[in-house]
Design a protein around this motif. Structure first.
Motif, short mmCIF file in Angstrom:
data_model
loop_
_atom_site.label_atom_id
_atom_site.label_comp_id
_atom_site.label_asym_id
_atom_site.label_seq_id
_atom_site.Cartn_x
_atom_site.Cartn_y
_atom_site.Cartn_z
N ASP A 111 0.83 -1.21 0.00
CA ASP A 111 0.00 0.00 0.00
C ASP A 111 0.86 1.26 0.00
O ASP A 111 0.50 2.27 -0.61
CB ASP A 111 -0.94 0.02 1.21
N HIS A 137 0.59 3.96 -3.00
CA HIS A 137 0.34 5.38 -2.72
C HIS A 137 1.47 6.25 -3.29
O HIS A 137 1.20 7.27 -3.93
CB HIS A 137 0.21 5.63 -1.22
N LYS A 171 1.05 9.23 -5.98
CA LYS A 171 1.31 10.60 -5.54
C LYS A 171 2.56 11.21 -6.18
O LYS A 171 2.56 12.37 -6.54
CB LYS A 171 1.46 10.61 -4.01
N THR A 221 1.04 11.85 3.60
CA THR A 221 0.11 12.22 2.54
C THR A 221 -0.83 11.08 2.18
O THR A 221 -1.61 11.18 1.23
CB THR A 221 0.87 12.67 1.27
N MET A 222 -0.80 9.99 2.96
CA MET A 222 -1.74 8.89 2.73
C MET A 222 -3.12 9.30 3.25
O MET A 222 -3.25 10.28 3.97
CB MET A 222 -1.26 7.61 3.44
N ASP A 223 -4.12 8.55 2.85
CA ASP A 223 -5.48 8.81 3.31
C ASP A 223 -6.00 7.59 4.04
O ASP A 223 -6.30 6.59 3.40
CB ASP A 223 -6.38 9.15 2.12
N PRO A 224 -6.09 7.63 5.37
CA PRO A 224 -5.76 8.74 6.27
C PRO A 224 -4.26 8.86 6.45
O PRO A 224 -3.53 7.89 6.27
CB PRO A 224 -6.45 8.34 7.58
N PRO A 225 -3.80 10.05 6.85
CA PRO A 225 -2.36 10.26 7.06
C PRO A 225 -1.82 9.35 8.17
O PRO A 225 -2.52 9.07 9.15
CB PRO A 225 -2.27 11.73 7.49
N ARG A 257 1.24 9.19 10.76
CA ARG A 257 2.32 9.97 11.36
C ARG A 257 3.40 9.04 11.86
O ARG A 257 3.12 8.00 12.45
CB ARG A 257 1.77 10.78 12.53
#
Length: 174
Positions: free
Chosen positions: A45, A49, A53, A72-76, A78
């Motif tokens: 994944d 991504h 991107k 910058t993934m959805d959801p981010p 951290r």
């Protein structure tokens, strides 16, 4: 307004195994492993991504700015001072969980130094295609079967798992 992403990494070395489905290999405790997941996000994944991107800069971006890729993934996702990684032992394919791997500037600096010394190929081939999803059949004879592991030795919190990535049963359960 642009975001400044921290230059941190959980790994002092990173390379890609070539092939139709490239895999991320990382250096951890002076050993090369295949990255299975990072903070519970599968490596496939992360690659998917990054390709969407960053296009042809995807592999370079994963290596040099992992916090930006994950953020910058959805959801981010951290990256904190430590991250949970699941790594696949290259020779036998056993997955081991490392729950608290330091993710810091020192590892990032070591990764950049390693890059200068070894000149790894982090370029993303134009022909690299999305991997087709395929369900893996394991020794249990059905998709998602989990190999049983003997977890008697003290290995600093590392937990071996079956290749499917499912946690072995906790001690005392079942």
């Amino acid at each position: 307004m642009s975001t400044t992403w921290p230059k941190v990494s959980p790994f002092p070395g990173l390379r890609y195994r070539p092939g139709p489905e490239p895999e991320i290999e990382v250096l951890h405790n002076k050993t090369w492993w295949e990255l299975f997941s990072l903070n519970e996000v599968p490596a496939a994944d992360i690659l998917k991504h990054a390709r969407a991107k960053f296009g042809l800069e995807a592999r370079e971006k994963i290596a040099t700015s992992l916090s930006e890729v994950m953020g910058t993934m959805d959801p981010p996702v951290r990256l904190g001072p430590t991250v949970k990684v699941e790594l696949v032992e290259l020779r036998f394919g056993e997955i081991t969980e490392f729950p608290k791997v330091p993710c810091n500037a020192e590892n990032h600096a070591a990764l950049m130094k390693w890059k200068e010394e070894t000149s790894p190929d982090w370029s993303t081939p134009e022909h690299e295609e999305e991997p087709e999803e395929e369900e893996e059949v394991l020794p249990g004879g059905h998709p998602g079967a989990v190999e049983e592991e003997d977890d008697d030795d003290d290995d600093g919190g590392a937990r071996p798992r079956g290749r499917a990535g499912k946690a072995d049963a906790e001690e005392g359960e079942g």
